[in-house]
Design a protein around this motif. Structure first.
Motif, PDB file in Angstrom:
ATOM      1  N   LEU A  88     -55.753  51.593 -83.507  1.00 28.57           N
ATOM      2  CA  LEU A  88     -54.379  52.284 -84.200  1.00 28.57           C
ATOM      3  C   LEU A  88     -53.995  52.343 -85.418  1.00 28.57           C
ATOM      4  N   LEU A  89     -54.455  50.905 -86.084  1.00 20.97           N
ATOM      5  CA  LEU A  89     -53.142  51.083 -87.496  1.00 20.97           C
ATOM      6  C   LEU A  89     -54.822  51.729 -88.417  1.00 20.97           C
ATOM      7  N   ILE A  90     -56.398  51.537 -87.914  1.00 21.24           N
ATOM      8  CA  ILE A  90     -57.312  52.293 -88.866  1.00 21.24           C
ATOM      9  C   ILE A  90     -56.920  53.562 -88.586  1.00 21.24           C
ATOM     10  N   THR A  91     -56.782  53.838 -88.109  1.00 20.44           N
ATOM     11  CA  THR A  91     -56.408  55.276 -87.256  1.00 20.44           C
ATOM     12  C   THR A  91     -55.488  55.937 -88.563  1.00 20.44           C
ATOM     13  N   ALA A  92     -54.332  55.208 -88.781  1.00 19.32           N
ATOM     14  CA  ALA A  92     -53.486  55.500 -89.340  1.00 19.32           C
ATOM     15  C   ALA A  92     -53.158  55.637 -90.393  1.00 19.32           C
ATOM     16  N   GLY A  93     -54.124  54.508 -91.066  1.00 22.79           N
ATOM     17  CA  GLY A  93     -54.266  54.288 -92.182  1.00 22.79           C
ATOM     18  C   GLY A  93     -55.565  54.945 -92.761  1.00 22.79           C
TER      19      GLY A  93
END
Length: 180
Positions: free
Chosen positions: A9-14
């Protein structure tokens, strides 16, 4: 929300937030209002099929995080390169215009992607069940005795095609050249 894959989730959003924040830097400041919603929709599009449970909260979280990251990146650039008065004016304009857009896209867009994904999974399961019922009686004779059906055979059966069997042609080859 302990069952979520936070790293994904964090990698995609980042990544999508960085792209949405940096593209207006190179294309022009007015493109923030275009790249931000597109990045939010793509983040929801990437997350929903890959998350097994709590799809809607995950999609809303990722779209909101993408929006926040892209706005932070864009306005860091604005304050670093432009006159502070112009950057503050741009920030005020964005804070007035973007919250409703971000909220609508994060809630409505995520809901649409979740419902569409649920519908496709339901249809896929129906088709697989129908194929299993259809092939339940025929599967034994096509596995060549080893208990496995080839991928090509499964594809042909899914399309409703018959297996290719080469047959000899009725017309015989005749040599039409004249001998000397």
């Amino acid at each position: 929300m302990k069952g979520l894959n936070w790293r994904f989730l964090l990698i995609t959003a980042g990544v999508l937030g960085l792209l949405a924040g940096l593209l207006p830097v190179f294309l022009g400041d007015q493109y923030l209002f275009t790249t931000l919603p597109i990045a939010m929709m793509f983040s929801s599009f990437f997350i929903v099929p890959r998350i097994k449970d709590k799809k809607l909260p995950s999609a809303v979280f990722v779209t909101l995080l993408t929006a926040v990251i892209s706005l932070v990146v864009f306005f860091i650039y604005q304050f670093a390169t432009l006159d502070p008065a112009i950057a503050k004016a741009n920030l005020k304009t964005a804070m007035v215009n973007l919250p409703i857009t971000v909220l609508i896209i994060s809630l409505a867009g995520s809901w649409v992607f979740v419902k569409t994904n649920e519908w496709t999974e339901k249809k896929r399961k129906e088709v697989e069940a129908k194929m299993a019922a259809k092939n339940g009686d025929k599967g034994k004779d096509k596995d060549k005795g080893n208990g496995k059906t080839s991928a090509a055979t499964k594809l042909r059966e899914a399309r409703g095609q018959k297996t290719y069997v080469p047959h000899a042609t009725k017309k015989r080859y005749r040599n039409t050249k004249k001998k000397k």
